[in-house]
Design an enzyme around this catalytic site. Structure first.
Site, PDB file in Angstrom:
ATOM      1  N   HIS A  88     -13.702  -3.271   9.900  1.00 17.14           N
ATOM      2  CA  HIS A  88     -13.788  -4.034   8.302  1.00 17.14           C
ATOM      3  C   HIS A  88     -12.694  -4.332   8.267  1.00 17.14           C
ATOM      4  O   HIS A  88     -12.524  -5.873   8.080  1.00 17.14           O
ATOM      5  CB  HIS A  88     -13.982  -2.988   7.257  1.00 17.14           C
ATOM      6  CG  HIS A  88     -13.185  -1.940   7.368  1.00 17.14           C
ATOM      7  ND1 HIS A  88     -13.689  -0.429   8.497  1.00 17.14           N
ATOM      8  CD2 HIS A  88     -12.618  -1.444   5.855  1.00 17.14           C
ATOM      9  CE1 HIS A  88     -12.628   0.456   7.738  1.00 17.14           C
ATOM     10  NE2 HIS A  88     -11.984   0.421   6.835  1.00 17.14           N
ATOM     11  N   THR A 109       1.320  -1.074   0.394  1.00 21.71           N
ATOM     12  CA  THR A 109       0.174  -0.071   0.141  1.00 21.71           C
ATOM     13  C   THR A 109       0.909   0.901  -0.002  1.00 21.71           C
ATOM     14  O   THR A 109       2.012   1.462   0.366  1.00 21.71           O
ATOM     15  CB  THR A 109      -1.004  -0.236   1.056  1.00 21.71           C
ATOM     16  OG1 THR A 109      -1.714   1.606   1.305  1.00 21.71           O
ATOM     17  CG2 THR A 109      -0.378   0.112   2.533  1.00 21.71           C
ATOM     18  N   ASN A 110      -0.094   2.754  -0.650  1.00 20.93           N
ATOM     19  CA  ASN A 110       1.086   3.260  -0.214  1.00 20.93           C
ATOM     20  C   ASN A 110       0.423   4.756   0.585  1.00 20.93           C
ATOM     21  O   ASN A 110       0.880   5.952   0.640  1.00 20.93           O
ATOM     22  CB  ASN A 110       1.012   4.242  -2.058  1.00 20.93           C
ATOM     23  CG  ASN A 110       2.178   3.300  -2.901  1.00 20.93           C
ATOM     24  OD1 ASN A 110       2.842   3.472  -2.544  1.00 20.93           O
ATOM     25  ND2 ASN A 110       1.594   3.481  -3.902  1.00 20.93           N
ATOM     26  N   ASN A 111      -0.928   4.178   1.453  1.00 15.33           N
ATOM     27  CA  ASN A 111      -1.496   4.225   1.900  1.00 15.33           C
ATOM     28  C   ASN A 111      -0.821   4.519   3.462  1.00 15.33           C
ATOM     29  O   ASN A 111      -1.065   3.949   4.793  1.00 15.33           O
ATOM     30  CB  ASN A 111      -2.623   3.818   1.990  1.00 15.33           C
ATOM     31  CG  ASN A 111      -3.981   4.853   3.595  1.00 15.33           C
ATOM     32  OD1 ASN A 111      -3.370   4.950   4.369  1.00 15.33           O
ATOM     33  ND2 ASN A 111      -4.837   5.143   2.598  1.00 15.33           N
ATOM     34  N   ASP A 166      -7.733  -3.536  -0.179  1.00 21.53           N
ATOM     35  CA  ASP A 166      -8.710  -2.519  -0.811  1.00 21.53           C
ATOM     36  C   ASP A 166      -9.986  -2.646  -0.107  1.00 21.53           C
ATOM     37  O   ASP A 166     -10.407  -3.265   0.470  1.00 21.53           O
ATOM     38  CB  ASP A 166      -9.233  -3.148  -2.181  1.00 21.53           C
ATOM     39  CG  ASP A 166      -9.346  -1.983  -2.918  1.00 21.53           C
ATOM     40  OD1 ASP A 166      -8.509  -0.799  -3.164  1.00 21.53           O
ATOM     41  OD2 ASP A 166     -10.294  -1.358  -4.047  1.00 21.53           O
ATOM     42  N   SER A 167     -10.079  -1.033   0.124  1.00 16.11           N
ATOM     43  CA  SER A 167     -11.138  -1.029   1.022  1.00 16.11           C
ATOM     44  C   SER A 167     -12.534   0.741   0.756  1.00 16.11           C
ATOM     45  O   SER A 167     -11.504   1.645  -0.502  1.00 16.11           O
ATOM     46  CB  SER A 167     -10.402  -0.618   2.064  1.00 16.11           C
ATOM     47  OG  SER A 167      -9.493   0.292   2.395  1.00 16.11           O
TER      48      SER A 167
HETATM   49  P1  ITT Z   1      -3.884   2.019  -1.682  1.00 11.75           P
HETATM   50  O1  ITT Z   1      -4.241   1.330  -2.595  1.00 11.75           O
HETATM   51  O2  ITT Z   1      -1.956   2.396  -2.132  1.00 11.75           O
HETATM   52  O3  ITT Z   1      -3.712   0.728  -0.414  1.00 11.75           O
HETATM   53  P2  ITT Z   1      -5.322   3.686  -1.697  1.00 11.75           P
HETATM   54  O4  ITT Z   1      -6.053   4.827  -0.366  1.00 11.75           O
HETATM   55  O5  ITT Z   1      -5.800   4.358  -2.435  1.00 11.75           O
HETATM   56  O6  ITT Z   1      -4.435   3.785  -0.921  1.00 11.75           O
HETATM   57  P3  ITT Z   1      -8.193   1.949  -1.926  1.00 11.75           P
HETATM   58  O7  ITT Z   1      -7.428   2.558  -3.046  1.00 11.75           O
HETATM   59  O8  ITT Z   1      -7.933   0.429  -0.339  1.00 11.75           O
HETATM   60  O9  ITT Z   1      -6.601   2.777   0.177  1.00 11.75           O
HETATM   61  O10 ITT Z   1      -8.493   3.198  -1.026  1.00 11.75           O
HETATM   62  C1  ITT Z   1      -9.003   3.113  -0.412  1.00 11.75           C
HETATM   63  C2  ITT Z   1     -10.038   4.670   0.341  1.00 11.75           C
HETATM   64  O11 ITT Z   1     -12.064   4.372   1.465  1.00 11.75           O
HETATM   65  C3  ITT Z   1      -9.412   5.607   1.637  1.00 11.75           C
HETATM   66  O12 ITT Z   1      -8.685   6.477   0.140  1.00 11.75           O
HETATM   67  C4  ITT Z   1     -10.499   6.221   2.356  1.00 11.75           C
HETATM   68  O13 ITT Z   1     -10.208   7.295   1.360  1.00 11.75           O
HETATM   69  C5  ITT Z   1     -11.227   5.155   2.174  1.00 11.75           C
HETATM   70  N1  ITT Z   1     -10.951   4.313   3.463  1.00 11.75           N
HETATM   71  C6  ITT Z   1     -10.813   2.858   3.279  1.00 11.75           C
HETATM   72  N2  ITT Z   1     -10.691   2.392   4.678  1.00 11.75           N
HETATM   73  C7  ITT Z   1     -11.080   3.527   5.658  1.00 11.75           C
HETATM   74  C8  ITT Z   1     -10.989   3.431   6.875  1.00 11.75           C
HETATM   75  O14 ITT Z   1     -10.939   2.553   8.063  1.00 11.75           O
HETATM   76  N3  ITT Z   1     -11.215   4.623   7.597  1.00 11.75           N
HETATM   77  C9  ITT Z   1     -11.256   5.800   6.956  1.00 11.75           C
HETATM   78  N4  ITT Z   1     -11.884   5.668   5.209  1.00 11.75           N
HETATM   79  C10 ITT Z   1     -11.852   4.229   4.702  1.00 11.75           C
END
Ligand code: ITT
Length: 196
Positions: free
Chosen positions: A176, A7-9, A69-70
């Protein structure tokens, strides 16, 4: 065992590091391993996108990887933003902007039920894919509340509190991601024959 999180998050990294703490698995982020790749998430489900991310990184490192992915799915919006949660409203918006847009789109809406969803894809040392899924039910609030967490946490209400008003550990117990990860850990426990 070393496990790389595809992940980049940075917020996801922080949550996974907490979820794996003390379990004998050394969890590394892409940043810590000096890996920088932009991955096109062109799947239409959480599971597909988690696999795309995990497989891309597995092919680079040939070592155990997980990807997450979330997103947030709102009933009154027919499941939106869903898999497009990170891109809701287009590229120009940040977490605050996306949250504000969601609140705007929920103006005057009575049914505020929603859930967070998380698909984790684990690719093991042999390159075999394993999928895990978790959900957390809640409602969309009327204004952002709390300082913790990230993304849509300030407007996702579980009872009286938003996710942002919970401590990290409190969120992990019901989130989740926490639930999907619990299933992953149960699988890993069977894989290794001891607690993870
Ligand atoms: P990676 O793909 O690099 O993992 P991303 O942020 O783009 O990072 P996603 O494509 O899975 O990840 O997008 C998930 C988005 O959903 C994330 O950017 C948040 O805006 C939201 N999200 C997911 N889980 C969350 C959480 O626990 N709390 C709040 N927002 C969440």
């Amino acid at each position: 065992m070393e496990l790389l999180i595809a992940t980049n998050n940075a917020h996801k990294v922080e949550e996974f590091k907490r979820l794996f703490a003390g379990l004998g698995i050394d969890v590394f982020s892409l940043k810590e391993k000096g890996i920088s790749v932009e991955i096109e998430e062109n799947g239409t489900t959480f599971a597909e996108n988690a696999y795309i991310k995990a497989k891309t990184i597995y092919d680079l490192v040939k070592a155990p990887v997980i990807a997450d992915d979330s997103g947030i799915c709102v009933d009154a919006l027919f499941g939106a933003p869903g898999v497009y949660s990170a891109r809701y409203g287009g590229e120009g918006l940040d977490d605050k902007g996306r949250t504000a847009l969601l609140l705007k789109n929920m103006e005057g809406v009575k049914d505020r039920s929603a859930h967070f969803a998380c698909a984790i894809c684990y690719i093991d040392a042999l390159g075999k894919r394993h999928d895990f899924y978790g959900e957390c039910q809640g409602t969309i609030g009327f204004s952002p509340k709390g300082e913790n967490g990230f993304g849509y946490d300030p407007v996702f209400m579980v009872g009286e509190k938003s996710f942002s008003e919970l401590s990290g550990k409190e969120k992990d117990q019901i989130s989740h991601r926490g639930k999907a990860n619990e299933k992953l850990l149960a699988y890993m426990k069977g894989e290794t024959g001891h607690d993870q």
